[in-house]
Write a protein that holds these residues in place. Structure first.
Motif, short mmCIF file in Angstrom:
data_model
loop_
_atom_site.label_atom_id
_atom_site.label_comp_id
_atom_site.label_asym_id
_atom_site.label_seq_id
_atom_site.Cartn_x
_atom_site.Cartn_y
_atom_site.Cartn_z
N SER A 287 -16.73 -0.61 12.33
CA SER A 287 -16.97 -1.06 10.95
C SER A 287 -16.31 -0.14 9.93
O SER A 287 -16.15 -0.51 8.77
N MET A 288 -15.92 1.06 10.36
CA MET A 288 -15.20 1.97 9.45
C MET A 288 -13.77 1.57 9.20
O MET A 288 -13.16 2.00 8.21
N ILE A 289 -13.21 0.78 10.12
CA ILE A 289 -11.80 0.42 10.02
C ILE A 289 -11.52 -0.21 8.65
O ILE A 289 -12.23 -1.09 8.19
N GLY A 290 -10.47 0.28 8.00
CA GLY A 290 -10.07 -0.27 6.71
C GLY A 290 -10.56 0.53 5.52
O GLY A 290 -10.14 0.24 4.39
N GLU A 291 -11.43 1.53 5.74
CA GLU A 291 -11.90 2.34 4.61
C GLU A 291 -10.73 3.13 4.04
O GLU A 291 -9.89 3.67 4.78
N GLU A 292 -10.68 3.21 2.72
CA GLU A 292 -9.54 3.83 2.06
C GLU A 292 -9.38 5.29 2.46
O GLU A 292 -8.25 5.79 2.58
N ARG A 293 -10.49 6.00 2.64
CA ARG A 293 -10.41 7.41 3.01
C ARG A 293 -9.69 7.58 4.35
O ARG A 293 -9.02 8.59 4.58
N LEU A 294 -9.83 6.61 5.24
CA LEU A 294 -9.15 6.66 6.53
C LEU A 294 -7.69 6.23 6.40
O LEU A 294 -6.80 6.81 7.01
N ARG A 295 -7.44 5.21 5.61
CA ARG A 295 -6.06 4.76 5.41
C ARG A 295 -5.18 5.88 4.84
O ARG A 295 -4.00 5.97 5.19
N ARG A 296 -5.77 6.72 4.01
CA ARG A 296 -4.98 7.84 3.46
C ARG A 296 -4.48 8.77 4.54
O ARG A 296 -3.45 9.43 4.38
N LEU A 297 -5.21 8.86 5.66
CA LEU A 297 -4.80 9.73 6.75
C LEU A 297 -3.53 9.24 7.43
O LEU A 297 -2.85 10.01 8.12
N ALA A 298 -3.21 7.97 7.26
CA ALA A 298 -2.03 7.40 7.89
C ALA A 298 -0.76 7.63 7.08
O ALA A 298 0.33 7.25 7.52
N THR A 299 -0.89 8.23 5.92
CA THR A 299 0.27 8.50 5.07
C THR A 299 0.93 9.82 5.45
O THR A 299 0.25 10.85 5.45
N PRO A 300 2.20 9.84 5.80
CA PRO A 300 2.85 11.11 6.17
C PRO A 300 2.79 12.12 5.05
O PRO A 300 2.91 11.78 3.86
N ALA A 301 2.58 13.36 5.40
CA ALA A 301 2.52 14.44 4.40
C ALA A 301 3.87 14.55 3.70
O ALA A 301 4.93 14.46 4.31
N GLY A 302 3.80 14.82 2.39
CA GLY A 302 5.01 15.02 1.61
C GLY A 302 5.66 13.73 1.19
O GLY A 302 6.70 13.75 0.56
#
Length: 302
Positions: A287-302
């Motif tokens: 049920s956590m899937i799709g939470e914005e806080r998690l989606r941000r983790l998929a963004t490459p650093a920099g």
């Protein structure tokens, strides 16, 4: 009740401190840094300045002053073993309560991403994972102390999820930042039992109320193979799900992270349900899937 929590600034220990304080207990918590102490104080929790190394006498003194001590720290093997032994020496014969937070990491199986049919209840014999042998030894030490005027118990949850970036779901999102795909290891059928943080804190309350000395209580609400997690994350982000070799996984998550993502750790909460009447209220980790806080983790650093 006066409760002292070692690890009160961590994910689980912090949730326990807030939960028990809300129940009306007087809670003190160990804090290594001034910022951590300020955070505890702002939540109505009395901070105790110290650590498990040079300030361990301060920790033991705070334990002696409490009715109940909860060990919820994430310490190294030597720190943990020494602290547990010191706590038991200080509390033996007092009829106080000592609750030790462990985890099902003590019984994981290195399946390299393959399925395992093995699932363990509290009373089942286990062969400890070598890297967690010190934790199993601490469990045994705590439970053995219960015969010497100490109400000592062990709580052994599965993978704990909830608010914050913890566990396998967040690690799969992180793999997207590193590889462009939602990753798992091997077949991805290895399965880790999981439980929500709120259900863990309720189990602690029940153990305080009616747990038996020497008790061992599992906390589990469900289980999800890693490939299922990766496929759901992939669908959320519009990327592919991909299997990694162990070496590729180490490049993504580091050696220890790759180990965690490749093992199976399945448990049943028989004693927790039968002896304490505990039942989980949150059963779907996905049920956590799709939470914005998690989606941000998929963004490459920099």
């Amino acid at each position: 009740m006066n409760i002292f929590i070692i690890g009160a600034t961590g994910f689980v220990g912090g949730a326990l401190a807030r939960h028990l304080s809300a129940e009306g207990h007087t809670v003190t918590g160990l804090a290594r840094a001034k910022s951590a102490a300020a955070t505890l104080a702002s939540q109505g929790i009395t901070p105790v300045a110290g650590d498990l190394d040079e300030h361990r006498p301060t920790v033991i003194e705070a334990a002696r002053a409490a009715d109940t001590v909860i060990y919820a720290a994430q310490a190294g093997p030597e720190q943990e073993s020494a602290t547990v032994q010191d706590l038991i020496r200080a509390l033996t014969g007092t009829d106080k309560t000592l609750l030790f937070l462990s985890g099902n990491g003590v019984l994981v199986q290195r399946t390299a991403g393959a399925w395992s049919p093995d699932v363990f209840a509290e009373d089942d014999p286990v062969t400890p994972e070598p890297l967690a042998a010190y934790r199993k030894a601490a469990e045994d030490t705590v439970r053995a102390a219960a015969q010497d005027g100490l109400r000592a118990m062990v709580i052994r949850p599965g993978l704990i999820w909830g608010p914050g970036d913890h566990g396998h779901v967040s690690m799969v999102y992180q793999s997207v930042a590193a590889t462009g795909a939602a990753c798992y290891i091997g077949e991805g059928l290895n399965t880790y039992s999981h439980v929500h943080i709120d259900d863990v804190t309720r189990l602690f309350s029940l153990a305080l109320e009616k747990g038996r000395p020497r008790g061992l209580y599992h906390a589990v609400a469900g289980e999800t193979p890693n490939r299922w997690i990766a496929e759901r994350v992939a669908a959320d982000l519009g990327v592919e799900a991909r299997s990694l070799t162990p070496q590729e996984a180490a490049d993504v998550w580091g050696e220890f992270g790759a180990l965690i993502m490749a093992v199976s750790g399945r448990i049943r909460a028989v004693r927790a349900q039968q002896d304490l009447g505990w039942q989980p209220q949150h059963t779907d980790m996905l049920s956590m899937i799709g939470e914005e806080r998690l989606r941000r983790l998929a963004t490459p650093a920099g």
